[in-house]
Motif scaffolding. Structure first.
Motif, PDB file in Angstrom:
ATOM      1  N   LEU A  32       0.816  -1.216   0.000  1.00 23.90           N
ATOM      2  CA  LEU A  32       0.000   0.000   0.000  1.00 23.90           C
ATOM      3  C   LEU A  32       0.851   1.269   0.000  1.00 23.90           C
ATOM      4  N   TYR A  33       2.061   1.194   0.533  1.00 23.71           N
ATOM      5  CA  TYR A  33       2.892   2.376   0.721  1.00 23.71           C
ATOM      6  C   TYR A  33       4.117   2.434  -0.189  1.00 23.71           C
ATOM      7  N   GLN A  34       4.762   1.294  -0.408  1.00 21.16           N
ATOM      8  CA  GLN A  34       6.051   1.264  -1.081  1.00 21.16           C
ATOM      9  C   GLN A  34       5.979   1.787  -2.508  1.00 21.16           C
ATOM     10  N   ASP A  78      -2.052   4.563  11.958  1.00 15.07           N
ATOM     11  CA  ASP A  78      -3.329   5.136  11.524  1.00 15.07           C
ATOM     12  C   ASP A  78      -3.268   5.601  10.069  1.00 15.07           C
ATOM     13  N   SER A  79      -2.622   4.811   9.226  1.00 15.31           N
ATOM     14  CA  SER A  79      -2.485   5.079   7.779  1.00 15.31           C
ATOM     15  C   SER A  79      -1.711   6.352   7.468  1.00 15.31           C
ATOM     16  N   PHE A  88       2.062  12.613   5.755  1.00 18.45           N
ATOM     17  CA  PHE A  88       1.600  11.798   4.642  1.00 18.45           C
ATOM     18  C   PHE A  88       0.481  10.919   5.176  1.00 18.45           C
ATOM     19  N   THR A  89      -0.702  10.965   4.552  1.00 18.21           N
ATOM     20  CA  THR A  89      -1.840  10.145   4.976  1.00 18.21           C
ATOM     21  C   THR A  89      -2.376   9.387   3.766  1.00 18.21           C
ATOM     22  N   LEU A  90      -2.379   8.063   3.868  1.00 21.22           N
ATOM     23  CA  LEU A  90      -2.918   7.222   2.808  1.00 21.22           C
ATOM     24  C   LEU A  90      -4.434   7.384   2.796  1.00 21.22           C
ATOM     25  N   THR A  91      -4.999   7.757   1.639  1.00 20.84           N
ATOM     26  CA  THR A  91      -6.443   7.969   1.543  1.00 20.84           C
ATOM     27  C   THR A  91      -7.143   6.904   0.718  1.00 20.84           C
ATOM     28  N   GLY A  94      -3.113   3.795  -3.928  1.00 17.50           N
ATOM     29  CA  GLY A  94      -2.334   4.642  -4.833  1.00 17.50           C
ATOM     30  C   GLY A  94      -2.568   6.125  -4.686  1.00 17.50           C
ATOM     31  N   GLN A  95      -3.228   6.553  -3.614  1.00 17.76           N
ATOM     32  CA  GLN A  95      -3.501   7.982  -3.415  1.00 17.76           C
ATOM     33  C   GLN A  95      -3.305   8.363  -1.951  1.00 17.76           C
ATOM     34  N   ALA A  96      -2.746   9.552  -1.731  1.00 18.26           N
ATOM     35  CA  ALA A  96      -2.485  10.031  -0.375  1.00 18.26           C
ATOM     36  C   ALA A  96      -2.645  11.541  -0.308  1.00 18.26           C
ATOM     37  N   GLN A  97      -2.851  12.022   0.907  1.00 24.03           N
ATOM     38  CA  GLN A  97      -2.891  13.467   1.146  1.00 24.03           C
ATOM     39  C   GLN A  97      -1.574  13.850   1.816  1.00 24.03           C
TER      40      GLN A  97
END
Length: 121
Positions: A32-34, A78-79, A88-91, A94-97
């Motif tokens: 999810l992150y890499q 917490d993502s 950095f927040t995973l939303t 492949g997308q983050a805020q």
């Protein structure tokens, strides 16, 4: 030095970054992150974030924007995770805020830049 700390503290509070979480650190899904994430702030300034070496809830992050290049180990909870003045927040897949606290060099006042980052496929 006290002024700098005061500015950073008020900026984090204004950005909602100072709310403590009551959840525990748990291993995350590295897929999810890499990878390489890119985006553009509202002022047109581009940034890139490379997330690698994910082990449990720890990761290595490389952030680049303008003349700034920063490497840091982070803890994912917490993502989201913080590095320097950035959160950095995973939303979604492949997308983050990305929220970045900056300082206006002309006035010395702080501001919050918010952008969407997308992972390269």
């Amino acid at each position: 030095m006290a002024d700098v700390m005061s500015i950073l503290s008020s900026s984090y509070k204004a950005a909602g970054m100072s709310v403590p979480s009551k959840t525990k650190y748990v291993a995350v899904d590295p897929t999810l992150y890499q990878g390489a994430w890119t985006g553009k702030y509202s002022d047109g300034k581009k940034f890139s974030i490379t997330i690698s070496q994910i082990d449990g809830f720890r990761a290595q992050v490389h952030y680049e924007s303008g003349s700034t290049s920063q490497y840091q180990q982070v803890l994912i909870k917490d993502s989201s995770f913080r590095f320097g003045n950035t959160k950095f927040t995973l939303t979604g897949p492949g997308q983050a805020q990305v929220k970045n606290v900056g300082t206006d060099p002309a006035t010395g006042s702080t501001y919050l830049d918010t952008a969407v980052a997308k992972r390269a496929t």
